[in-house]
Structure formats: C-alpha cells, structure tokens
Enzyme design. Structure first.
Site, PDB file in Angstrom:
ATOM      1  CD  GLU A  25      45.771  47.239  52.400  1.00 58.42           C
ATOM      2  OE1 GLU A  25      46.803  46.676  51.961  1.00 58.42           O
ATOM      3  OE2 GLU A  25      44.777  47.470  51.700  1.00 58.42           O
ATOM      4  CB  THR A  80      39.978  44.657  43.787  1.00 57.09           C
ATOM      5  OG1 THR A  80      39.663  45.098  42.448  1.00 57.09           O
ATOM      6  CG2 THR A  80      38.932  43.669  44.249  1.00 57.09           C
ATOM      7  N   GLY A 129      40.912  51.256  32.921  1.00 58.96           N
ATOM      8  CA  GLY A 129      42.286  50.872  32.627  1.00 58.96           C
ATOM      9  C   GLY A 129      42.351  49.411  32.245  1.00 58.96           C
ATOM     10  CG  HIS A 159      45.942  44.475  49.294  1.00 57.93           C
ATOM     11  ND1 HIS A 159      46.418  45.728  49.534  1.00 57.93           N
ATOM     12  CD2 HIS A 159      45.968  44.339  47.938  1.00 57.93           C
ATOM     13  CE1 HIS A 159      46.740  46.332  48.401  1.00 57.93           C
ATOM     14  NE2 HIS A 159      46.471  45.500  47.418  1.00 57.93           N
ATOM     15  NE  ARG A 168      47.179  50.633  45.925  1.00 53.89           N
ATOM     16  CZ  ARG A 168      47.294  49.510  45.254  1.00 53.89           C
ATOM     17  NH1 ARG A 168      46.241  48.694  45.125  1.00 53.89           N
ATOM     18  NH2 ARG A 168      48.450  49.157  44.719  1.00 53.89           N
TER      19      ARG A 168
END
Length: 326
Positions: free
Chosen positions: A265, A234, A153, A285, A236
């Site tokens: 989280e 980085t 992507g 995150h 999910r």
C-alpha cells in the site's frame, strides 16, 4: 514541542475538535504520502513529536537514526511499522493506546458494507447503469446464509452481531482460547478450520497481523470455499498467502471477494491484479477512515503528546526507554 503529523491526506485533523489539544505546540501537518528516507529525514529533522496515521508510513531504523531531535512517536493500536528496539536504543518514547474495550466501529461497518456490496453486485450494477445499461446480473441476499468470523476480537464480535441482525447463521473460527470465548458469548464454533472454509457463504477475516497469523489463510483453505462464497478482508492482506487470493478468484473459489487491504500500500496502479478482476469489490484501506473514528483515535493520540510534554508519558510500549529518553 515541534509536532509533525504525517499522511493526513485530506487535511482532516485540523477540522476536528480534538485538534485543540495541541494548542501551544508548533504543529506541521503533511498531506501527502512519503516513504523515501532522505526526503522524510529532511522533513522531520527538527521534529520532537511525531504523530502517525496508523501504519501508513514505515518508521524504520535508517530513518530513526537521522532524526536526532525526535523524542516521541504517538499513535494508536498496533505498531509493526515501527522499529521499537531502535526507538528504545535512541531514547525515543513510543506511546500507542491499545483501546482494549473499544472496537473500531468504522471498520466493522465497512466490513458489513463490503459484504452487502459484493453480495448484491452494487459496484458492478452502478458501473452498468453509468454505461447506459439496465441491470447486469443477479445478486444474492444474506438472510439465511452462513457468516464466518475468522478471528473473534473486538471488530469480529461486532460484525458477528451485524450478521445476526440480518438473519444469518454465524460461526466462528480462531485459536483455541478465542474459540472458547466465542462459545461463552453464545456463538457457534466450527468443527474445524476445513469445515469453516467449506461452510461459509460470507467469510470475514478479523485478526491482527503477527508472525503467527501471516499467511494463515492458505491456497488450500480458499479452494475449499463455495463458488458462490464471498471472502471479506478489512484486516490485513498478508493474512492470506501471497498471491493466493488472486489465483483463487480466477479459479472460482471463492466466487467473490471484497477487500480493503493490499499486500503493498498504497495501491496506485490501476492494473493491480485485484483491481482488474470483475468479481472483486475494492476500497482503498478506508476501514478506519471516518470523521467520527478520527476524533476517537486522535483524541487519544494527542492526549499522549500532551502527557509527554507534561513529563508523564502514557501508554508507553517500550518502557525500557523511561529514564534514558532524550
């Protein structure tokens, strides 16, 4: 309108130029993280427009049904944390710009930073130096190695460019249509998923978390990786089967990991399995957490608030609500 902003941990948004877009609105900013429904409902009981920091807070039906004045939720990017059908039923507009032409350069840069940190053992070397030791081991260089991009992507394509700039061989794996796009862009595509995991020296995940991608990286995939390989995530955490990464790292395939995302989280337990492994570089995150990225993202988010207040909502992800909104 009465606007509430959740999870602005360091009270950063007030310092950004884009915050001026909310002039004339009554804005309340919350700097802590709260997920308890009762406490959130009390905080937001008078809120008309709710501004979110990505997926930090879950906005589910039990909360939504206790917010009778809420008319708008404004955020950016994907929205698996929001019960969209409930919002539509209750007459709440959800605006979320999908930024089709702009990758998160902050996330791409962090991805590359984590790859470098893991390959050169930077956190471990720093900890050793702080403990009074001079060098604790030998890292590896990236030039000449193979970088795998799983999911081609916007961010994946950007990271692929970084790999090329560092003299790496770059290969891609993704669903068939995406592989075709990667080929058209001039990138090498792996012969198979199995070959992809076996060949990569650095393998970076770049997929959205949807039903089709949940657990898409299996324990068997990880077991095919080299003992010297690095897995970078980085995107999910649930892209990887539950618990599979910890077990794989303990087994030595891959030999290293660098992660910015976790199954639950925020991670506040220093004894979390990933935090205790010596062959993992962990960050909390922060892929999109930079002042520059905040300015880009929240300019869009605040524009959505302004548009709604003017009676012309934009980037509406639940268009069935229009005409029946509160």
């Amino acid at each position: 309108m009465k606007v509430a902003i959740l999870d602005d941990y360091f009270d950063t948004l007030r310092t950004l130029p884009c915050f001026a877009k909310l002039a004339g609105h009554e804005v309340t900013v919350w700097n802590d993280h709260e997920q308890d429904v009762d406490r959130l409902a009390a905080r937001l009981k008078d809120t008309e427009a709710l501004v979110l920091f990505r997926e930090r807070t879950q906005i589910r039906t039990p909360l939504l049904e206790r917010l009778p004045k809420l008319r708008l939720i404004s955020q950016r990017s994907v929205y698996p944390h929001i019960d969209i059908e409930t919002c539509t039923r209750l007459g709440i507009v959800v605006s979320s710009f999908q930024h089709p032409d702009t990758p998160s350069y902050a996330a791409a840069e962090l991805t590359w930073g984590l790859a470098l940190a893991a390959s050169r053992l930077i956190p471990q070397q720093m900890a050793a130096l702080q403990a009074g030791k001079w060098q604790m081991g030998v890292g590896t260089t990236l030039r000449g190695k193979t970088l795998g991009i799983y999911g081609y992507g916007r961010i994946g394509a950007t990271v692929a460019g970084y790999g090329r700039a560092f003299g790496m061989r770059v290969i891609v794996w993704a669903r068939e249509a995406t592989r075709a796009r990667a080929r058209a862009d001039g990138w090498e595509v792996a012969a198979s998923k199995e070959a992809f995991f076996a060949e990569c020296d650095v393998l970076s995940l770049h997929m959205r978390l949807v039903d089709a991608t949940r657990g898409i990286v299996t324990a068997a995939d990880l077991a095919r990786m080299k003992p010297s390989a690095i897995l970078v995530n980085t995107s999910r955490a649930p892209l990887i089967a539950p618990g599979a990464l910890v077990q794989a790292l303990k087994a030595g395939r891959p030999g290293l990991a660098a992660v910015d995302v976790y199954e639950r989280e925020p991670v506040l337990d220093p004894q979390d399995p990933l935090l205790t492994l010596p062959n993992v570089v962990c960050t909390p995150h922060i892929g999109y957490v930079s002042r520059d990225e905040y300015e880009v993202q929240f300019a869009d988010i605040f524009d959505q608030v302004v548009a709604y207040a003017a009676g012309t909502p934009t980037n509406v992800v639940n268009p069935d609500v229009l005409g029946q909104q509160r």
